[in-house]
Design a protein around this motif. Structure first.
Motif, short mmCIF file in Angstrom:
data_model
loop_
_atom_site.label_atom_id
_atom_site.label_comp_id
_atom_site.label_asym_id
_atom_site.label_seq_id
_atom_site.Cartn_x
_atom_site.Cartn_y
_atom_site.Cartn_z
N ALA A 1 0.86 -1.18 0.00
CA ALA A 1 0.00 0.00 0.00
C ALA A 1 0.90 1.23 0.00
N THR A 2 0.61 2.16 -0.88
CA THR A 2 1.34 3.42 -0.92
C THR A 2 0.35 4.58 -0.93
N ASN A 3 0.81 5.74 -0.56
CA ASN A 3 0.00 6.95 -0.58
C ASN A 3 -1.33 6.77 0.16
N PRO A 4 -1.30 6.29 1.42
CA PRO A 4 -2.57 6.09 2.14
C PRO A 4 -3.22 7.42 2.51
N ARG A 5 -4.55 7.44 2.39
CA ARG A 5 -5.34 8.61 2.75
C ARG A 5 -6.45 8.17 3.68
N LEU A 6 -6.56 8.84 4.80
CA LEU A 6 -7.56 8.48 5.80
C LEU A 6 -8.94 8.89 5.30
N VAL A 7 -9.86 7.93 5.27
CA VAL A 7 -11.25 8.20 4.90
C VAL A 7 -12.07 8.43 6.16
N ALA A 8 -11.89 7.55 7.15
CA ALA A 8 -12.63 7.69 8.42
C ALA A 8 -11.84 7.01 9.53
N GLU A 9 -11.63 7.75 10.62
CA GLU A 9 -10.93 7.19 11.77
C GLU A 9 -11.82 6.20 12.50
N GLU A 10 -11.23 5.13 13.01
CA GLU A 10 -11.91 4.14 13.85
C GLU A 10 -13.25 3.70 13.27
N GLN A 11 -13.30 3.52 11.97
CA GLN A 11 -14.54 3.10 11.33
C GLN A 11 -14.90 1.65 11.67
N PHE A 12 -13.89 0.80 11.81
CA PHE A 12 -14.10 -0.61 12.14
C PHE A 12 -13.19 -0.99 13.32
N PRO A 13 -13.43 -0.46 14.50
CA PRO A 13 -12.50 -0.64 15.62
C PRO A 13 -12.39 -2.07 16.13
N THR A 14 -13.38 -2.91 15.89
CA THR A 14 -13.35 -4.28 16.40
C THR A 14 -13.01 -5.32 15.34
N LEU A 15 -12.73 -4.90 14.13
CA LEU A 15 -12.54 -5.85 13.04
C LEU A 15 -11.35 -6.78 13.27
N ALA A 16 -10.21 -6.27 13.65
CA ALA A 16 -9.04 -7.13 13.86
C ALA A 16 -9.32 -8.16 14.96
N HIS A 17 -9.96 -7.74 16.02
CA HIS A 17 -10.29 -8.65 17.12
C HIS A 17 -11.27 -9.73 16.65
N ARG A 18 -12.27 -9.34 15.87
CA ARG A 18 -13.25 -10.31 15.38
C ARG A 18 -12.62 -11.31 14.42
#
Length: 124
Positions: A60-77
């Motif tokens: 991934a290059t040139n990342p741009r934030l669309v929305a902070e903490e949009q999926f905060p539990t995804l990694a845990h799930r």
């Protein structure tokens, strides 16, 4: 490409991103060439980025934030959906079922979600 940050290290400016195409994960490494004013990426952030594939790795290059903490539990799930070491081994077959993790249940809803969903939908 859009994706969700699953893991990040702000000190090393690295991140692992789950991509919208559900292909291999993308790896971001800011290194020394990236602008120091770049936004910090945190687990759960929805980002847009450029994707390149090189030697069996997606970057991934040139990342741009669309929305902070949009999926905060995804990694845990995702981690909880993995089989445990003591679970019986299963094989993939045409009749095997998959574990589906709906993104909507892994995200925190806010008043601006409809606007963000419209932006993501329009970009797809």
């Amino acid at each position: 490409m859009f994706g969700v940050v699953l893991w990040s290290d702000s000190a090393d400016r690295k991140a692992v991103i789950w991509c919208e195409d559900h292909g291999d994960l993308a790896y971001f490494n800011a290194g020394d060439d990236t602008d120091l004013s770049m936004v910090a990426l945190d687990a759960g952030d929805l980002v847009q980025f450029d994707l390149t594939e090189e030697a069996e790795m997606r970057r991934a290059t040139n990342p741009r934030l669309v929305a902070e903490e949009q999926f905060p539990t995804l990694a845990h799930r995702l981690q909880n959906a993995l089989p445990t070491p003591d679970a019986p081994a299963t094989s993939c077959s045409r009749n095997a079922s998959a574990i589906i993790i709906p993104l909507d249940s892994a995200r925190r809803r806010s008043k601006s979600d409809d606007r963000k969903d419209a932006l993501v939908g329009a970009a797809l």
